[in-house]
Design a protein around this motif. Structure first.
Motif, mmCIF file in Angstrom:
data_model
loop_
_atom_site.group_PDB
_atom_site.id
_atom_site.type_symbol
_atom_site.label_atom_id
_atom_site.label_comp_id
_atom_site.label_asym_id
_atom_site.label_seq_id
_atom_site.Cartn_x
_atom_site.Cartn_y
_atom_site.Cartn_z
ATOM 1 N N GLU A 92 -32.451 72.609 -58.479
ATOM 2 C CA GLU A 92 -32.319 72.390 -59.919
ATOM 3 C C GLU A 92 -33.274 71.264 -60.301
ATOM 4 O OE1 GLU A 92 -28.680 70.574 -62.008
ATOM 5 O OE2 GLU A 92 -28.332 72.738 -62.080
ATOM 6 N N PHE A 93 -34.373 71.627 -60.982
ATOM 7 C CA PHE A 93 -35.403 70.654 -61.321
ATOM 8 C C PHE A 93 -34.961 69.736 -62.453
ATOM 9 C CE2 PHE A 93 -37.686 74.215 -59.419
ATOM 10 C CZ PHE A 93 -38.396 73.547 -58.449
ATOM 11 N N GLN A 94 -34.334 70.306 -63.465
ATOM 12 C CA GLN A 94 -33.753 69.544 -64.564
ATOM 13 C C GLN A 94 -32.312 70.008 -64.717
ATOM 14 O OE1 GLN A 94 -36.230 70.367 -67.955
ATOM 15 N NE2 GLN A 94 -37.933 69.152 -67.203
ATOM 16 N N LYS A 95 -31.536 69.276 -65.469
ATOM 17 C CA LYS A 95 -30.121 69.598 -65.644
ATOM 18 C C LYS A 95 -29.970 71.020 -66.186
ATOM 19 C CE LYS A 95 -25.783 68.241 -65.852
ATOM 20 N NZ LYS A 95 -25.043 67.998 -64.662
ATOM 21 N N GLY A 96 -29.364 71.899 -65.403
ATOM 22 C CA GLY A 96 -29.119 73.270 -65.811
ATOM 23 C C GLY A 96 -30.326 74.186 -65.724
ATOM 24 N N LYS A 97 -31.453 73.713 -65.197
ATOM 25 C CA LYS A 97 -32.672 74.525 -65.121
ATOM 26 C C LYS A 97 -33.136 74.603 -63.670
ATOM 27 C CE LYS A 97 -34.035 73.340 -69.782
ATOM 28 N NZ LYS A 97 -35.053 72.787 -70.646
ATOM 29 N N ASP A 98 -32.969 75.785 -63.092
ATOM 30 C CA ASP A 98 -33.328 75.954 -61.697
ATOM 31 C C ASP A 98 -34.386 77.033 -61.490
ATOM 32 O OD1 ASP A 98 -31.783 78.105 -62.312
ATOM 33 O OD2 ASP A 98 -30.451 77.946 -60.590
ATOM 34 N N ALA A 99 -35.080 77.442 -62.547
ATOM 35 C CA ALA A 99 -36.125 78.465 -62.429
ATOM 36 C C ALA A 99 -37.373 78.025 -63.184
ATOM 37 C CB ALA A 99 -35.625 79.797 -62.978
ATOM 38 N N ILE A 100 -38.497 78.544 -62.729
ATOM 39 C CA ILE A 100 -39.785 78.295 -63.362
ATOM 40 C C ILE A 100 -40.227 79.608 -63.991
ATOM 41 C CG2 ILE A 100 -42.179 77.613 -62.993
ATOM 42 C CD1 ILE A 100 -41.177 76.165 -60.427
ATOM 43 N N GLU A 101 -40.604 79.563 -65.256
ATOM 44 C CA GLU A 101 -41.048 80.771 -65.946
ATOM 45 C C GLU A 101 -42.530 80.988 -65.696
ATOM 46 O OE1 GLU A 101 -41.567 81.895 -70.514
ATOM 47 O OE2 GLU A 101 -39.485 81.424 -69.964
ATOM 48 N N VAL A 102 -42.869 82.196 -65.230
ATOM 49 C CA VAL A 102 -44.249 82.573 -64.939
ATOM 50 C C VAL A 102 -44.586 83.763 -65.827
ATOM 51 C CG1 VAL A 102 -45.851 83.230 -63.108
ATOM 52 C CG2 VAL A 102 -43.879 81.824 -62.565
ATOM 53 N N GLU A 103 -45.828 83.831 -66.302
ATOM 54 C CA GLU A 103 -46.216 84.886 -67.241
ATOM 55 C C GLU A 103 -46.152 86.276 -66.627
ATOM 56 O OE1 GLU A 103 -48.388 82.216 -66.660
ATOM 57 O OE2 GLU A 103 -47.552 81.107 -68.338
ATOM 58 N N SER A 104 -46.629 86.418 -65.386
ATOM 59 C CA SER A 104 -46.661 87.736 -64.758
ATOM 60 C C SER A 104 -46.611 87.585 -63.247
ATOM 61 C CB SER A 104 -47.934 88.484 -65.164
ATOM 62 O OG SER A 104 -49.060 87.810 -64.650
ATOM 63 N N VAL A 105 -46.477 88.704 -62.565
ATOM 64 C CA VAL A 105 -46.453 88.694 -61.103
ATOM 65 C C VAL A 105 -47.809 88.268 -60.544
ATOM 66 C CG1 VAL A 105 -46.079 90.143 -59.064
ATOM 67 C CG2 VAL A 105 -44.671 90.473 -61.074
ATOM 68 N N GLU A 106 -48.888 88.576 -61.269
ATOM 69 C CA GLU A 106 -50.224 88.195 -60.810
ATOM 70 C C GLU A 106 -50.410 86.675 -60.807
ATOM 71 O OE1 GLU A 106 -49.785 90.560 -63.261
ATOM 72 O OE2 GLU A 106 -50.025 92.233 -61.861
ATOM 73 N N ALA A 107 -49.717 85.974 -61.689
ATOM 74 C CA ALA A 107 -49.823 84.517 -61.760
ATOM 75 C C ALA A 107 -48.879 83.817 -60.783
ATOM 76 C CB ALA A 107 -49.525 84.037 -63.177
#
Length: 141
Positions: A92-107
């Motif tokens: 968990e990087f920030q409170k309640g946020k444990d995922a990183i949003e990526v634009e696409s699978v290629e990125a």
């Protein structure tokens, strides 16, 4: 004896690689490298060495495919959510946020390399220390 007189002798000391911070970093770096291979190479199948005994009683070591879970999932809108896992738990990087949003699978490989660089530079050391303590019982004497 003249050759031995030219040598400088010293006491051997074992290198200390037991630093817990370094061990945690290396453990996470191995897993990130494996995820990068999963994201970039469709034919990659991770293996593990297993000792097996045949019908004659001979023991041999073979490479067996191992199950590795992907750290990312594709959402309905095309975005990819990447979690970084230490052991079985997502960090968990920030409170309640444990995922990183990526634009696409290629990125995705580029994002994994960015996270890998952050681990190498020690930016996740405090989080790794917290997650390394998870599940350990404190012994009182």
């Amino acid at each position: 004896m003249t050759v031995l007189n030219t040598l400088t002798f010293t006491k051997y000391t074992v290198p200390n690689n037991a630093d817990p911070v370094t061990k945690r970093r290396n453990k996470l770096l191995e897993k990130i490298d494996e995820q990068i291979l999963l994201a970039t190479d469709d034919t990659y199948t991770p293996t593990k060495r297993v000792r097996t005994t045949d019908a004659d009683g001979n023991t041999r070591t073979i490479d067996k495919p191992k199950r590795v879970k992907r750290w990312w999932s594709t959402q309905t809108d095309g975005k990819v959510l990447l979690t970084v896992r230490y052991g079985a738990r997502a960090i968990e990087f920030q409170k309640g946020k444990d995922a990183i949003e990526v634009e696409s699978v290629e990125a995705l490989p580029a994002m994994l390399r960015t996270v890998r660089q952050a681990v190498v530079e020690g930016e996740l050391d405090e989080l790794l220390a917290k997650y390394a303590q998870y599940g350990r019982a404190v012994k009182k004497r």
